[in-house]
Motif scaffolding. Structure first.
Motif, PDB file in Angstrom:
ATOM      1  N   GLY A   1     -77.565   1.414  -5.114  1.00 12.83           N
ATOM      2  CA  GLY A   1     -76.484   0.763  -4.386  1.00 12.83           C
ATOM      3  C   GLY A   1     -75.613   1.806  -3.721  1.00 12.83           C
ATOM      4  N   GLU A   2     -74.369   1.423  -3.424  1.00 15.74           N
ATOM      5  CA  GLU A   2     -73.404   2.330  -2.809  1.00 15.74           C
ATOM      6  C   GLU A   2     -72.088   2.267  -3.559  1.00 15.74           C
ATOM      7  N   ALA A   3     -71.319   3.345  -3.440  1.00 10.36           N
ATOM      8  CA  ALA A   3     -69.987   3.375  -4.047  1.00 10.36           C
ATOM      9  C   ALA A   3     -68.994   4.010  -3.083  1.00 10.36           C
ATOM     10  N   THR A   4     -67.778   3.479  -3.135  1.00 12.19           N
ATOM     11  CA  THR A   4     -66.632   4.026  -2.418  1.00 12.19           C
ATOM     12  C   THR A   4     -65.542   4.207  -3.474  1.00 12.19           C
ATOM     13  N   PHE A   5     -64.308   4.504  -3.031  1.00 17.13           N
ATOM     14  CA  PHE A   5     -63.220   4.568  -4.009  1.00 17.13           C
ATOM     15  C   PHE A   5     -61.968   3.927  -3.433  1.00 17.13           C
ATOM     16  N   TYR A   6     -61.095   3.514  -4.344  1.00 14.84           N
ATOM     17  CA  TYR A   6     -59.818   2.960  -3.931  1.00 14.84           C
ATOM     18  C   TYR A   6     -58.707   3.640  -4.701  1.00 14.84           C
ATOM     19  N   THR A   7     -57.499   3.553  -4.159  1.00 18.88           N
ATOM     20  CA  THR A   7     -56.351   4.258  -4.725  1.00 18.88           C
ATOM     21  C   THR A   7     -55.306   3.251  -5.201  1.00 18.88           C
ATOM     22  N   PRO A   8     -54.361   3.708  -6.019  1.00 17.90           N
ATOM     23  CA  PRO A   8     -53.330   2.801  -6.544  1.00 17.90           C
ATOM     24  C   PRO A   8     -52.567   2.119  -5.413  1.00 17.90           C
ATOM     25  N   PRO A   9     -52.003   0.951  -5.660  1.00 16.38           N
ATOM     26  CA  PRO A   9     -51.919   0.303  -6.965  1.00 16.38           C
ATOM     27  C   PRO A   9     -53.218  -0.424  -7.332  1.00 16.38           C
ATOM     28  N   TYR A  10     -53.519  -0.414  -8.614  1.00 11.40           N
ATOM     29  CA  TYR A  10     -54.745  -1.037  -9.110  1.00 11.40           C
ATOM     30  C   TYR A  10     -54.505  -2.438  -9.670  1.00 11.40           C
ATOM     31  N   THR A  11     -53.250  -2.900  -9.635  1.00  9.09           N
ATOM     32  CA  THR A  11     -52.939  -4.238 -10.140  1.00  9.09           C
ATOM     33  C   THR A  11     -52.299  -5.042  -9.024  1.00  9.09           C
ATOM     34  N   PRO A  12     -52.467  -6.336  -9.008  1.00  7.65           N
ATOM     35  CA  PRO A  12     -53.227  -7.100  -9.992  1.00  7.65           C
ATOM     36  C   PRO A  12     -54.731  -6.960  -9.763  1.00  7.65           C
ATOM     37  N   SER A  13     -55.483  -7.177 -10.823  1.00  5.74           N
ATOM     38  CA  SER A  13     -56.944  -7.134 -10.707  1.00  5.74           C
ATOM     39  C   SER A  13     -57.484  -8.545 -10.929  1.00  5.74           C
ATOM     40  N   ALA A  14     -58.662  -8.804 -10.370  1.00  5.67           N
ATOM     41  CA  ALA A  14     -59.278 -10.130 -10.507  1.00  5.67           C
ATOM     42  C   ALA A  14     -59.632 -10.439 -11.955  1.00  5.67           C
ATOM     43  N   CYS A  15     -59.883  -9.403 -12.750  1.00 10.80           N
ATOM     44  CA  CYS A  15     -60.275  -9.622 -14.150  1.00 10.80           C
ATOM     45  C   CYS A  15     -59.089  -9.771 -15.088  1.00 10.80           C
ATOM     46  N   PHE A  16     -58.093  -8.908 -14.920  1.00  8.19           N
ATOM     47  CA  PHE A  16     -57.047  -8.818 -15.935  1.00  8.19           C
ATOM     48  C   PHE A  16     -55.631  -8.995 -15.397  1.00  8.19           C
TER      49      PHE A  16
ATOM     50  N   ASP B   1     -66.475  -0.185  -5.977  1.00  9.48           N
ATOM     51  CA  ASP B   1     -65.316   0.529  -5.462  1.00  9.48           C
ATOM     52  C   ASP B   1     -64.710   1.198  -6.689  1.00  9.48           C
ATOM     53  N   LEU B   2     -64.966   2.478  -6.834  1.00 12.31           N
ATOM     54  CA  LEU B   2     -64.544   3.212  -8.029  1.00 12.31           C
ATOM     55  C   LEU B   2     -63.082   3.605  -7.936  1.00 12.31           C
ATOM     56  N   SER B   3     -62.447   3.748  -9.086  1.00  7.02           N
ATOM     57  CA  SER B   3     -61.114   4.335  -9.091  1.00  7.02           C
ATOM     58  C   SER B   3     -61.240   5.747  -8.536  1.00  7.02           C
ATOM     59  N   GLU B   4     -60.159   6.265  -8.011  1.00  5.56           N
ATOM     60  CA  GLU B   4     -60.179   7.623  -7.452  1.00  5.56           C
ATOM     61  C   GLU B   4     -60.626   8.636  -8.511  1.00  5.56           C
ATOM     62  N   THR B   5     -60.164   8.458  -9.730  1.00  7.26           N
ATOM     63  CA  THR B   5     -60.545   9.364 -10.831  1.00  7.26           C
ATOM     64  C   THR B   5     -62.040   9.329 -11.074  1.00  7.26           C
ATOM     65  N   ALA B   6     -62.625   8.127 -11.128  1.00  8.62           N
ATOM     66  CA  ALA B   6     -64.064   8.005 -11.375  1.00  8.62           C
ATOM     67  C   ALA B   6     -64.871   8.590 -10.219  1.00  8.62           C
ATOM     68  N   PHE B   7     -64.468   8.282  -8.985  1.00  9.33           N
ATOM     69  CA  PHE B   7     -65.217   8.763  -7.817  1.00  9.33           C
ATOM     70  C   PHE B   7     -65.225  10.286  -7.764  1.00  9.33           C
ATOM     71  N   THR B   8     -64.071  10.899  -8.001  1.00  5.05           N
ATOM     72  CA  THR B   8     -63.995  12.357  -7.888  1.00  5.05           C
ATOM     73  C   THR B   8     -64.675  13.086  -9.049  1.00  5.05           C
ATOM     74  N   GLN B   9     -65.086  12.357 -10.059  1.00  4.30           N
ATOM     75  CA  GLN B   9     -65.902  12.983 -11.104  1.00  4.30           C
ATOM     76  C   GLN B   9     -67.340  13.159 -10.646  1.00  4.30           C
ATOM     77  N   ILE B  10     -67.784  12.305  -9.710  1.00  2.00           N
ATOM     78  CA  ILE B  10     -69.192  12.368  -9.301  1.00  2.00           C
ATOM     79  C   ILE B  10     -69.392  12.799  -7.846  1.00  2.00           C
ATOM     80  N   SER B  11     -68.320  12.767  -7.037  1.00  3.87           N
ATOM     81  CA  SER B  11     -68.420  13.163  -5.637  1.00  3.87           C
ATOM     82  C   SER B  11     -67.068  13.699  -5.180  1.00  3.87           C
ATOM     83  N   PHE B  12     -66.908  13.858  -3.891  1.00  3.24           N
ATOM     84  CA  PHE B  12     -65.690  14.423  -3.316  1.00  3.24           C
ATOM     85  C   PHE B  12     -65.032  13.383  -2.421  1.00  3.24           C
ATOM     86  N   GLU B  13     -63.697  13.312  -2.462  1.00  4.19           N
ATOM     87  CA  GLU B  13     -62.967  12.322  -1.667  1.00  4.19           C
ATOM     88  C   GLU B  13     -63.378  12.366  -0.202  1.00  4.19           C
ATOM     89  N   ALA B  14     -63.581  13.545   0.337  1.00  2.00           N
ATOM     90  CA  ALA B  14     -63.916  13.680   1.755  1.00  2.00           C
ATOM     91  C   ALA B  14     -65.239  12.995   2.105  1.00  2.00           C
TER      92      ALA B  14
END
Length: 137
Positions: free
Chosen positions: A32-47, A114-127
């Motif tokens: 599949g594919e992944a991107t990232f998103y930045t705060p605010p992370y709430t409200p979320s559809a799950c919680f 759509d990964l959190s910024e923290t998760a995305f930057t663990q596996i790739s680079f923001e750029a």
């Protein structure tokens, strides 16, 4: 003789159990594919307005993965396989991260995250911004 036979049966069952358990965990990864998103992370559809996991390792899932909320709270292992643009060196030295699904990403590629910024930057680079991935639950 009965003790040796009994021990052999116990060993056979133990080996069977270990093999079966290891095969269950080896479900083929999907791409599949992944991107990232930045705060605010709430409200979320799950919680709703509950805060996201404090470790920062979470994601929103595309509708096909989200399944009307069935994916909420489940964990997925995401592995970077390269940039969607074909750019070299898109993945970091640690190209795998495990995230908890906390939200829906209606605009994500399907299947996608759509990964959190923290998760995305663990596996790739923001750029890089958008990457190809393999994932499994």
């Amino acid at each position: 003789m009965a003790i040796k036979l009994g021990a052999a049966v116990v060993v056979a069952f133990a080996l069977y159990y270990l093999c079966a358990a290891s095969l269950i965990g080896q479900v083929a990864a999907q791409s599949g594919e992944a991107t990232f998103y930045t705060p605010p992370y709430t409200p979320s559809a799950c919680f709703g307005f509950d805060p996201p996991p404090s470790n920062g390792l979470f994601a929103a899932a595309s509708p096909d993965i989200y399944q009307n909320g069935a994916a909420c709270g489940k964990f997925y292992t995401i592995t970077c396989t390269g940039a969607t643009s074909g750019e070299a060196d898109a993945c970091t030295g640690t190209p795998t991260v495990t995230v908890e699904i906390i939200d829906l990403c209606p605009g994500c590629s399907q299947p996608g995250f759509d990964l959190s910024e923290t998760a995305f930057t663990q596996i790739s680079f923001e750029a890089i911004g958008r990457i190809n991935i393999n994932y499994n639950q």
